[in-house]
Design a protein around this motif. Sequence first.
Motif, short mmCIF file in Angstrom:
data_model
loop_
_atom_site.label_atom_id
_atom_site.label_comp_id
_atom_site.label_asym_id
_atom_site.label_seq_id
_atom_site.Cartn_x
_atom_site.Cartn_y
_atom_site.Cartn_z
N VAL A 107 9.47 -56.48 34.89
CA VAL A 107 9.79 -56.60 33.47
C VAL A 107 8.50 -56.72 32.68
N THR A 108 8.40 -55.99 31.58
CA THR A 108 7.18 -56.01 30.79
C THR A 108 7.12 -57.25 29.91
N ASP A 109 5.99 -57.39 29.20
CA ASP A 109 5.83 -58.53 28.29
C ASP A 109 5.97 -58.12 26.83
N ASP A 110 6.52 -56.90 26.57
CA ASP A 110 6.75 -56.54 25.17
C ASP A 110 8.01 -57.24 24.66
N ARG A 111 8.40 -56.97 23.42
CA ARG A 111 9.51 -57.73 22.85
C ARG A 111 10.83 -57.45 23.56
N PHE A 112 10.98 -56.24 24.10
CA PHE A 112 12.20 -55.94 24.84
C PHE A 112 12.21 -56.67 26.19
N GLY A 113 11.04 -56.76 26.82
CA GLY A 113 10.95 -57.51 28.06
C GLY A 113 11.29 -58.97 27.86
N GLU A 114 10.82 -59.54 26.75
CA GLU A 114 11.13 -60.94 26.46
C GLU A 114 12.63 -61.12 26.22
N GLU A 115 13.24 -60.13 25.59
CA GLU A 115 14.69 -60.20 25.34
C GLU A 115 15.45 -60.14 26.66
N ILE A 116 14.99 -59.30 27.58
CA ILE A 116 15.62 -59.21 28.90
C ILE A 116 15.54 -60.55 29.62
N MET A 117 14.36 -61.18 29.60
CA MET A 117 14.18 -62.46 30.27
C MET A 117 15.08 -63.53 29.66
N GLN A 118 15.16 -63.56 28.35
CA GLN A 118 15.99 -64.56 27.68
C GLN A 118 17.46 -64.35 28.02
N TYR A 119 17.89 -63.09 28.06
CA TYR A 119 19.28 -62.78 28.40
C TYR A 119 19.61 -63.27 29.81
N LEU A 120 18.74 -63.01 30.75
CA LEU A 120 18.97 -63.45 32.13
C LEU A 120 19.08 -64.97 32.21
N GLU A 121 18.19 -65.66 31.52
CA GLU A 121 18.23 -67.11 31.54
C GLU A 121 19.50 -67.64 30.88
N ASP A 122 19.92 -66.99 29.80
CA ASP A 122 21.17 -67.40 29.14
C ASP A 122 22.38 -67.22 30.06
N GLU A 123 22.31 -66.20 30.93
CA GLU A 123 23.42 -65.93 31.83
C GLU A 123 23.33 -66.73 33.13
N GLY A 124 22.34 -67.59 33.27
CA GLY A 124 22.23 -68.42 34.45
C GLY A 124 21.60 -67.75 35.64
N VAL A 125 20.85 -66.66 35.42
CA VAL A 125 20.17 -65.95 36.51
C VAL A 125 18.75 -66.48 36.64
N ASP A 126 18.35 -66.81 37.86
CA ASP A 126 16.99 -67.29 38.12
C ASP A 126 15.99 -66.15 37.95
N THR A 127 14.96 -66.36 37.14
CA THR A 127 13.97 -65.31 36.87
C THR A 127 12.61 -65.60 37.52
N SER A 128 12.55 -66.59 38.38
CA SER A 128 11.25 -66.98 38.95
C SER A 128 10.66 -65.90 39.85
N LEU A 129 11.49 -64.97 40.34
CA LEU A 129 11.00 -63.91 41.23
C LEU A 129 10.72 -62.61 40.49
N VAL A 130 10.94 -62.59 39.17
CA VAL A 130 10.69 -61.39 38.38
C VAL A 130 9.19 -61.13 38.29
N LYS A 131 8.79 -59.88 38.48
CA LYS A 131 7.38 -59.48 38.34
C LYS A 131 7.13 -59.14 36.88
N ARG A 132 6.19 -59.83 36.23
CA ARG A 132 5.86 -59.55 34.84
C ARG A 132 4.70 -58.56 34.76
N VAL A 133 4.91 -57.48 34.04
CA VAL A 133 3.91 -56.43 33.88
C VAL A 133 3.35 -56.51 32.47
N ARG A 134 2.06 -56.68 32.35
CA ARG A 134 1.42 -56.91 31.05
C ARG A 134 1.01 -55.61 30.38
N GLY A 135 1.20 -55.56 29.08
CA GLY A 135 0.68 -54.47 28.28
C GLY A 135 1.33 -53.12 28.50
N ARG A 136 2.57 -53.09 28.98
CA ARG A 136 3.26 -51.83 29.22
C ARG A 136 4.59 -51.82 28.45
#
Length: 518
Positions: free
Chosen positions: A254-283
């Motif tokens: 998952v990237t660190d742009d605004r859409f990537g942040e929205e994806i991360m927030q959605y997962l957390e809101d749905e109770g999905v653990d995101t600690s294993l997600v790979k964050r890709v910077r600047g893409r």
Amino acid sequence: MTNRSDRQTADVLVLANMLEKLRTHEGLTVARLHAGRSGIAEPLMELAATRRFASVHELDVATAAFDLVVNCVRDDLHGTQQIVADAILALGLHADTHARFGVDDRVIRSLYSTSLGRRREALLNHWHRLHEAVGHQPTEAPSDRALRGTTEPAVLRELANQLVRREIYSVGSKTVVMLDAAPAAATQPAAPPAGRVVVVGGAVMDATWRIKNLPAPETSSEAYGFDLSPGGKALTQAVATARLGLQTSLIAAVTDDRFGEEIMQYLEDEGVDTSLVKRVRGRRTPFTGVFEKELGDSIAVNWRNQSDVHLAPEDMDERRDQLVDCDALLVTFEVPRETMQRTLALAPRGVDNRPIVVVTPGQPYVDERISRDAFPRIDYLVAHPWELRNFTSQGQMPFDPDPVARNLLAFGVESLCMLVNGGCTVYSGPAHEVISVPTIPSIYKESATSRDAFCAALAAKLIDNGGKFSGQVALWAAAAMSCATADFPLTNSMPDRKRIDALLARSPFTVNGGGGVG
């Protein structure tokens, strides 16, 4: 599902009448809900959906009722309906959006005024500007009389309808079971979710156009709806398993742009653990463009941006402990072929308490053959017939999925679940036993996320059964798929256990060849 019972219709009428009353004066506020808990606002406060929302977010019932309405307006109403509901009920949903678009502050204050008349006046006088601010093509503004007598009642009835749908279906419940009201029961600790699932695949943004028909070449047509939301097969499967009460982790890039942040927030809101997600910077976040027709059938175009955003085999090596220490591993072909094969290679075989491995071959790899070593590591391959073409010998004509299915079992796949029109044919076991699971009727065609509901439910039921597969396990998974199809018009159609069980309770279907399979 469009045919509602008389009771459901009555509930819609009651809630719509309540909303019409609450639109007066200062509109819908937490204070008014507190004050009207035993009176005008009682139908909203007594909704199980409201009480679930209060439990999930640890809110008092009045605040939960207000937030539920705001969520319903934001997620389930679109375009003019959303704009009218926001203003008439004085919710303030678009206040910041209007300000960023340059709408005058005095107009915004009037739009959410304590006077219904001022709110209507601001809405009508700035109709086009307010629509443009939220990115919706405006229609001609109604007259004041039409707004009061036609538009507002229609919008509030649709809002009431969506509230009732949240009452019936899984949207917003997040698999929460309300505790008994008795003090003794309230002190009992909640049981932890049964089973741990790791999902490996893609997390993207879906841009969905809702259309009546695809335009002819060199022409254009108007969409009647548009939505921008997190998607991807793995992401949806992770959300689906979390809603079934499973401890779920997603491994995706998952990237660190605004859409990537929205994806991360959605997962957390749905109770999905995101600690294993790979964050890709600047893409840039990968996207899927979906053209969805009225009854659910759709076509999609993927832009995966895999050169910049992907999981590499070494990323899976770093997460090996989590892949081994889970009850079920769900893998999609959204990752590169080498990464998929490395993931399967890391999953232990031939040992007790190993994870159940469920693989989704979508989208099939183009011009890339899968290693024969991968097949014996797949417990359940969940595929549409057209996806099996990639497993045939080149030039084989005409295409017949049955021999392909049997060949896959011969190569080592334990079970193949072939999904067709809401039903399922399962090839399983060393004897290649065939189990036919019926289609549970729906007015909608199979939606793009139906298979994700099937995979999640299959994993959940297998975990419940200690890994033992049977026709009834397949039927429960097919029922989950049917729930997702039937609930297609809702913003989030992944069902919870209660929804699946309710569908099966009123669907007297049996499974052909439904005995246990070791």
